[in-house]
Design a protein around this motif. Structure first.
Motif, PDB file in Angstrom:
ATOM      1  N   SER A  95      44.484 -11.118  -3.308  1.00 39.65           N
ATOM      2  CA  SER A  95      43.143 -11.664  -3.459  1.00 39.65           C
ATOM      3  C   SER A  95      43.211 -13.174  -3.318  1.00 39.65           C
ATOM      4  N   THR A  96      42.073 -13.781  -3.037  1.00 36.27           N
ATOM      5  CA  THR A  96      41.995 -15.224  -2.920  1.00 36.27           C
ATOM      6  C   THR A  96      41.984 -15.834  -4.308  1.00 36.27           C
ATOM      7  N   PRO A  97      42.894 -16.776  -4.581  1.00 39.76           N
ATOM      8  CA  PRO A  97      42.903 -17.398  -5.912  1.00 39.76           C
ATOM      9  C   PRO A  97      41.581 -18.105  -6.186  1.00 39.76           C
ATOM     10  N   GLN A  98      41.130 -18.013  -7.409  1.00 32.40           N
ATOM     11  CA  GLN A  98      39.880 -18.631  -7.823  1.00 32.40           C
ATOM     12  C   GLN A  98      40.173 -19.798  -8.742  1.00 32.40           C
ATOM     13  N   GLU A  99      39.385 -20.853  -8.638  1.00 31.53           N
ATOM     14  CA  GLU A  99      39.525 -21.994  -9.535  1.00 31.53           C
ATOM     15  C   GLU A  99      38.802 -21.686 -10.841  1.00 31.53           C
ATOM     16  N   PRO A 100      39.419 -21.994 -11.984  1.00 28.33           N
ATOM     17  CA  PRO A 100      38.763 -21.748 -13.269  1.00 28.33           C
ATOM     18  C   PRO A 100      37.614 -22.724 -13.492  1.00 28.33           C
ATOM     19  N   VAL A 101      36.638 -22.301 -14.272  1.00 31.62           N
ATOM     20  CA  VAL A 101      35.551 -23.164 -14.681  1.00 31.62           C
ATOM     21  C   VAL A 101      35.943 -23.744 -16.031  1.00 31.62           C
ATOM     22  N   ILE A 102      36.296 -25.031 -16.049  1.00 38.20           N
ATOM     23  CA  ILE A 102      36.783 -25.687 -17.251  1.00 38.20           C
ATOM     24  C   ILE A 102      35.862 -26.852 -17.573  1.00 38.20           C
ATOM     25  N   PRO A 103      35.395 -26.947 -18.816  1.00 40.53           N
ATOM     26  CA  PRO A 103      34.537 -28.064 -19.178  1.00 40.53           C
ATOM     27  C   PRO A 103      35.273 -29.390 -19.024  1.00 40.53           C
ATOM     28  N   GLU A 104      34.525 -30.449 -18.686  1.00 38.45           N
ATOM     29  CA  GLU A 104      35.128 -31.765 -18.557  1.00 38.45           C
ATOM     30  C   GLU A 104      35.492 -32.286 -19.933  1.00 38.45           C
ATOM     31  N   MET A 105      36.681 -32.867 -20.024  1.00 34.46           N
ATOM     32  CA  MET A 105      37.180 -33.401 -21.285  1.00 34.46           C
ATOM     33  C   MET A 105      37.697 -34.813 -21.042  1.00 34.46           C
ATOM     34  N   PRO A 106      37.857 -35.603 -22.095  1.00 35.76           N
ATOM     35  CA  PRO A 106      38.412 -36.946 -21.946  1.00 35.76           C
ATOM     36  C   PRO A 106      39.814 -36.899 -21.360  1.00 35.76           C
ATOM     37  N   GLU A 107      40.260 -38.013 -20.763  1.00 35.64           N
ATOM     38  CA  GLU A 107      41.579 -38.065 -20.149  1.00 35.64           C
ATOM     39  C   GLU A 107      42.703 -37.832 -21.136  1.00 35.64           C
ATOM     40  N   THR A 108      42.438 -37.985 -22.406  1.00 32.84           N
ATOM     41  CA  THR A 108      43.468 -37.767 -23.416  1.00 32.84           C
ATOM     42  C   THR A 108      43.766 -36.295 -23.610  1.00 32.84           C
ATOM     43  N   GLY A 109      43.109 -35.431 -22.867  1.00 28.13           N
ATOM     44  CA  GLY A 109      43.317 -33.996 -23.027  1.00 28.13           C
ATOM     45  C   GLY A 109      42.747 -33.530 -24.347  1.00 28.13           C
ATOM     46  N   ASP A 152      33.984 -12.856 -16.392  1.00 29.73           N
ATOM     47  CA  ASP A 152      34.021 -13.483 -17.702  1.00 29.73           C
ATOM     48  C   ASP A 152      35.157 -12.833 -18.475  1.00 29.73           C
ATOM     49  N   ARG A 153      36.242 -13.576 -18.659  1.00 34.98           N
ATOM     50  CA  ARG A 153      37.428 -13.069 -19.334  1.00 34.98           C
ATOM     51  C   ARG A 153      37.410 -13.522 -20.785  1.00 34.98           C
ATOM     52  N   THR A 154      37.643 -12.613 -21.695  1.00 37.54           N
ATOM     53  CA  THR A 154      37.560 -12.922 -23.116  1.00 37.54           C
ATOM     54  C   THR A 154      38.947 -13.045 -23.737  1.00 37.54           C
ATOM     55  N   TYR A 155      38.992 -13.774 -24.847  1.00 41.86           N
ATOM     56  CA  TYR A 155      40.221 -13.929 -25.611  1.00 41.86           C
ATOM     57  C   TYR A 155      39.861 -14.343 -27.028  1.00 41.86           C
ATOM     58  N   GLU A 156      40.754 -14.053 -27.943  1.00 41.70           N
ATOM     59  CA  GLU A 156      40.597 -14.498 -29.327  1.00 41.70           C
ATOM     60  C   GLU A 156      41.545 -15.661 -29.539  1.00 41.70           C
ATOM     61  N   LEU A 157      41.043 -16.691 -30.198  1.00 41.20           N
ATOM     62  CA  LEU A 157      41.811 -17.898 -30.476  1.00 41.20           C
ATOM     63  C   LEU A 157      41.848 -18.121 -31.974  1.00 41.20           C
ATOM     64  N   HIS A 158      43.044 -18.371 -32.499  1.00 44.25           N
ATOM     65  CA  HIS A 158      43.170 -18.698 -33.917  1.00 44.25           C
ATOM     66  C   HIS A 158      43.770 -20.082 -34.065  1.00 44.25           C
ATOM     67  N   LEU A 159      43.034 -20.963 -34.765  1.00 37.32           N
ATOM     68  CA  LEU A 159      43.538 -22.284 -35.120  1.00 37.32           C
ATOM     69  C   LEU A 159      43.955 -22.254 -36.584  1.00 37.32           C
ATOM     70  N   ALA A 218      44.980 -20.252 -15.819  1.00 38.51           N
ATOM     71  CA  ALA A 218      43.717 -20.955 -16.078  1.00 38.51           C
ATOM     72  C   ALA A 218      43.437 -21.051 -17.576  1.00 38.51           C
ATOM     73  N   LEU A 219      43.775 -20.002 -18.311  1.00 37.42           N
ATOM     74  CA  LEU A 219      43.583 -20.006 -19.756  1.00 37.42           C
ATOM     75  C   LEU A 219      44.444 -21.094 -20.410  1.00 37.42           C
ATOM     76  N   ILE A 220      45.711 -21.175 -20.031  1.00 31.00           N
ATOM     77  CA  ILE A 220      46.585 -22.206 -20.588  1.00 31.00           C
ATOM     78  C   ILE A 220      46.059 -23.594 -20.239  1.00 31.00           C
ATOM     79  N   THR A 221      45.629 -23.778 -18.995  1.00 32.35           N
ATOM     80  CA  THR A 221      45.059 -25.063 -18.577  1.00 32.35           C
ATOM     81  C   THR A 221      43.844 -25.421 -19.424  1.00 32.35           C
ATOM     82  N   ALA A 222      42.954 -24.466 -19.625  1.00 27.66           N
ATOM     83  CA  ALA A 222      41.757 -24.717 -20.434  1.00 27.66           C
ATOM     84  C   ALA A 222      42.114 -25.035 -21.882  1.00 27.66           C
ATOM     85  N   LEU A 223      43.091 -24.327 -22.419  1.00 22.08           N
ATOM     86  CA  LEU A 223      43.505 -24.564 -23.807  1.00 22.08           C
ATOM     87  C   LEU A 223      44.123 -25.947 -23.971  1.00 22.08           C
TER      88      LEU A 223
END
Length: 161
Positions: free
Chosen positions: A29-43, A65-72, A148-153
């Motif tokens: 399949s053709t790779p898709q670019e993730p939709v990631i909100p813009e954040m400050p350069e400090t990550g 729309d891919r789902t995941y659970e996140l625990h902080l 993409a998930l790791i990049t977004a995180l």
């Protein structure tokens, strides 16, 4: 340049792997670019202290729309980097069932790491061309999703690269 991530995938219980027969279109399949909100350069290490605890989140990738659970953990402060642990459910499972089975968020509280439980599509992962499950038969790009998930995180949270 993308930072390298210290990411431990503790559990990959793909119980549906190795099933016989394959089917469906296995073409690339053709790779898709993730939709990631813009954040400050400090990550993600911008001092934004999100509320600790578990939350259900969504990342759009590959037209899905891919789902995941996140625990902080309680110790997350948005300033000090924390390791990231991904815990994958097996074939036929979901993030919630993997969470209840593993309790990695409890260990994350004790040891100071962020825990993420991603969901496969239709309770399946594209783990093997021989699998007869939805993700394999529909050539779902799970590797691209996890990347993409790791990049977004890393963009949104203060994660140890």
């Amino acid at each position: 340049m993308r930072p390298s991530i210290w990411c431990v995938a503790l559990v990959i219980m793909l119980s549906a792997c190795g099933g016989g027969g394959g089917g469906g279109d296995k073409s690339a399949s053709t790779p898709q670019e993730p939709v990631i909100p813009e954040m400050p350069e400090t990550g993600g290490c911008n001092g934004m202290a999100y509320e600790a605890g578990m939350r259900q989140l969504t990342l759009t990738f590959g037209g899905l729309d891919r789902t995941y659970e996140l625990h902080l953990p309680d110790s997350y402060d948005g300033m000090n980097q924390m390791p990231l642990v991904l815990a994958f459910h097996g074939g036929g499972g979901q993030s919630g069932s993997q969470r209840r089975l593993s309790h990695f968020e409890t260990l994350g509280e004790q040891r100071g790491f962020i825990t993420v439980y991603p969901d496969g599509v239709e309770r399946s992962w594209n783990a093997s061309p021989d699998d007869n499950d939805y993700a394999s038969e529909n050539n779902i790009d799970d590797v691209g999703f996890v990347d993409a998930l790791i990049t977004a995180l890393v963009t949104n949270y203060c994660i140890d690269p």
